[in-house]
Design a protein around this motif. Sequence first.
Motif, mmCIF file in Angstrom:
data_model
loop_
_atom_site.group_PDB
_atom_site.id
_atom_site.type_symbol
_atom_site.label_atom_id
_atom_site.label_comp_id
_atom_site.label_asym_id
_atom_site.label_seq_id
_atom_site.Cartn_x
_atom_site.Cartn_y
_atom_site.Cartn_z
ATOM 1 N N VAL A 69 41.499 -46.188 -41.677
ATOM 2 C CA VAL A 69 42.090 -45.222 -40.756
ATOM 3 C C VAL A 69 43.605 -45.388 -40.823
ATOM 4 C CG1 VAL A 69 42.368 -44.516 -38.355
ATOM 5 C CG2 VAL A 69 40.100 -45.167 -39.215
ATOM 6 N N TYR A 70 44.291 -44.355 -41.284
ATOM 7 C CA TYR A 70 45.749 -44.368 -41.402
ATOM 8 C C TYR A 70 46.339 -43.659 -40.183
ATOM 9 C CZ TYR A 70 45.280 -45.824 -46.283
ATOM 10 O OH TYR A 70 44.982 -46.520 -47.432
ATOM 11 N N VAL A 71 47.144 -44.388 -39.414
ATOM 12 C CA VAL A 71 47.782 -43.835 -38.220
ATOM 13 C C VAL A 71 49.257 -43.616 -38.532
ATOM 14 C CG1 VAL A 71 48.305 -44.173 -35.780
ATOM 15 C CG2 VAL A 71 46.171 -45.071 -36.743
ATOM 16 N N ILE A 72 49.688 -42.360 -38.460
ATOM 17 C CA ILE A 72 51.061 -41.992 -38.798
ATOM 18 C C ILE A 72 51.861 -41.753 -37.519
ATOM 19 C CG2 ILE A 72 52.540 -40.300 -39.926
ATOM 20 C CD1 ILE A 72 50.202 -39.632 -41.777
ATOM 21 N N THR A 73 53.000 -42.437 -37.387
ATOM 22 C CA THR A 73 53.906 -42.191 -36.270
ATOM 23 C C THR A 73 55.339 -42.248 -36.785
ATOM 24 O OG1 THR A 73 54.448 -44.435 -35.508
ATOM 25 C CG2 THR A 73 52.288 -43.560 -34.869
ATOM 26 N N ASN A 74 56.282 -41.954 -35.887
ATOM 27 C CA ASN A 74 57.697 -42.053 -36.246
ATOM 28 C C ASN A 74 58.155 -43.509 -36.325
ATOM 29 O OD1 ASN A 74 57.512 -42.543 -33.481
ATOM 30 N ND2 ASN A 74 59.524 -41.668 -33.059
ATOM 31 N N LYS A 87 40.351 -52.237 -40.705
ATOM 32 C CA LYS A 87 40.274 -50.839 -41.147
ATOM 33 C C LYS A 87 41.541 -50.050 -40.855
ATOM 34 C CE LYS A 87 35.317 -49.847 -41.169
ATOM 35 N NZ LYS A 87 34.282 -48.883 -40.729
ATOM 36 N N LEU A 88 42.451 -50.630 -40.103
ATOM 37 C CA LEU A 88 43.615 -49.894 -39.622
ATOM 38 C C LEU A 88 44.820 -50.075 -40.538
ATOM 39 C CD1 LEU A 88 44.680 -48.180 -37.218
ATOM 40 C CD2 LEU A 88 45.415 -50.341 -36.180
ATOM 41 N N VAL A 89 45.480 -48.951 -40.859
ATOM 42 C CA VAL A 89 46.728 -48.986 -41.625
ATOM 43 C C VAL A 89 47.776 -48.215 -40.821
ATOM 44 C CG1 VAL A 89 47.885 -48.476 -43.795
ATOM 45 C CG2 VAL A 89 45.435 -49.014 -43.798
ATOM 46 N N LEU A 90 48.854 -48.898 -40.449
ATOM 47 C CA LEU A 90 49.925 -48.277 -39.680
ATOM 48 C C LEU A 90 50.986 -47.741 -40.632
ATOM 49 C CD1 LEU A 90 50.303 -50.931 -36.834
ATOM 50 C CD2 LEU A 90 48.861 -48.881 -36.884
ATOM 51 N N VAL A 91 51.303 -46.463 -40.478
ATOM 52 C CA VAL A 91 52.227 -45.786 -41.397
ATOM 53 C C VAL A 91 53.362 -45.150 -40.602
ATOM 54 C CG1 VAL A 91 52.456 -44.024 -43.186
ATOM 55 C CG2 VAL A 91 50.290 -45.268 -42.941
ATOM 56 N N LYS A 92 54.581 -45.423 -40.997
ATOM 57 C CA LYS A 92 55.756 -44.789 -40.400
ATOM 58 C C LYS A 92 56.195 -43.606 -41.269
ATOM 59 C CE LYS A 92 57.987 -48.659 -40.616
ATOM 60 N NZ LYS A 92 59.045 -49.704 -40.525
ATOM 61 N N HIS A 93 56.834 -42.635 -40.655
ATOM 62 C CA HIS A 93 57.337 -41.490 -41.417
ATOM 63 C C HIS A 93 58.186 -41.957 -42.595
ATOM 64 C CE1 HIS A 93 57.111 -38.822 -37.538
ATOM 65 N NE2 HIS A 93 55.923 -39.159 -37.998
ATOM 66 N N SER A 94 58.997 -42.967 -42.367
ATOM 67 C CA SER A 94 59.901 -43.443 -43.414
ATOM 68 C C SER A 94 59.168 -44.128 -44.563
ATOM 69 C CB SER A 94 60.927 -44.409 -42.815
ATOM 70 O OG SER A 94 60.283 -45.508 -42.176
ATOM 71 N N ASN A 115 49.978 -37.087 -49.330
ATOM 72 C CA ASN A 115 49.517 -37.621 -50.615
ATOM 73 C C ASN A 115 50.366 -38.782 -51.108
ATOM 74 O OD1 ASN A 115 51.573 -35.576 -50.960
ATOM 75 N ND2 ASN A 115 51.226 -35.711 -53.159
ATOM 76 N N ARG A 116 51.540 -38.968 -50.509
ATOM 77 C CA ARG A 116 52.433 -40.050 -50.909
ATOM 78 C C ARG A 116 52.162 -41.357 -50.146
ATOM 79 N NH1 ARG A 116 57.936 -38.158 -52.698
ATOM 80 N NH2 ARG A 116 58.660 -39.926 -51.472
ATOM 81 N N ILE A 117 51.221 -41.331 -49.224
ATOM 82 C CA ILE A 117 50.922 -42.538 -48.437
ATOM 83 C C ILE A 117 50.291 -43.587 -49.347
ATOM 84 C CG2 ILE A 117 49.539 -43.482 -46.552
ATOM 85 C CD1 ILE A 117 49.757 -40.752 -45.182
ATOM 86 N N LYS A 118 50.875 -44.747 -49.369
ATOM 87 C CA LYS A 118 50.419 -45.814 -50.247
ATOM 88 C C LYS A 118 48.993 -46.239 -49.900
ATOM 89 C CE LYS A 118 51.685 -50.445 -51.873
ATOM 90 N NZ LYS A 118 52.647 -51.562 -51.738
#
Length: 349
Positions: A69-74, A87-94, A115-118
Amino acid sequence: MKVNIDNGFPIDFVVTWLDSNDPKWQEEFCKYKGITTTADQSKARYRDWDFFKYWFRAVEKYAPWVHKVYVITNGKFPDWINSDCDKLVLVKHSDYIPEQFLPTFNSRTIEFYMNRIKGLSEHFVYFNDDMYLNAPVSPDYYFRNGLPCDNNAESVYNVTAYHPTTRFHISVGLFVNVCVINGHFDRREVVKQSRKNWYGFHLGLVDRLMSFIISRYHNGWFVGFRSRHIEQPYLKSVFDDAWAKESGMLTESSTRFREDATLTPYFFRYWQFASNKFYPVRLNNGRKFTLLPLYLPKILRALKDPNVWSLCLNDTANCNEDDYQKMQREVENAFNMKFPEKSSFEKYI
């Protein structure tokens, strides 16, 4: 619903979230918007109903087969999130959006670059944070034969009225999507590749009739698709292909704040259709509700209905602060009764 958890390949979930009460976010919003307060007409677009923890509880209960589960925030994540969850992947806009477009307050820009999320799998399902699982779902609810399950019912473009607050809503963006798709695909050739996809029984009689009318009178052009505002399965490679062939308009549409005459993320859904990279299904188990007192009884009933497998609770500027407070309490109480136990995505302290 009988749940088959083995689909033969990993499926990830991606969800976006924003803490609009974060002082740093409010300061940046006001700076780039050129205003002195966030209490403007856009409040409903960023308002947090504080239901996000129930999104995770629903995923753990109804889709335990999900790979990641990829969670995208600022960059600001919920205080209660368990960053140690496997299961959790934390993703920042940057982490994945080009620096030139940051900071952005436009959900379209945030979605264009997924599509660019690692590490993101080829097969993924995208959720807004107001889209919730409501009953057990199988991987084959989203993907079959390696393809995203979807319904490509076509429609003649519907013009909606201008409103001083919402302007043209999403209508102009959907029209732009179709225009750009027509710059890359000939509907006649697409249909030849798979007539079953375009005239099959996953479409109702009226929808099949519409397809025939379009084929006869629109000179090889697509004219529109019926909208569906629920979670959306995607192939990452479709994003790659669309970016490779239409980077110009996608880049131009990557604006800091939402603008009317730009692409929307549904562009990638349309690209999947035009590429025949979808598995045709009827799609009748997801529901969308607008968060207004008028619809509260229907929302509460839907939360208890096992035949509603997912639902979207969409905020609106027409919900004033008094109504917001009342509905927030009632819907949260219903969620808490449905999902009383914390998930592994939440801290236990």
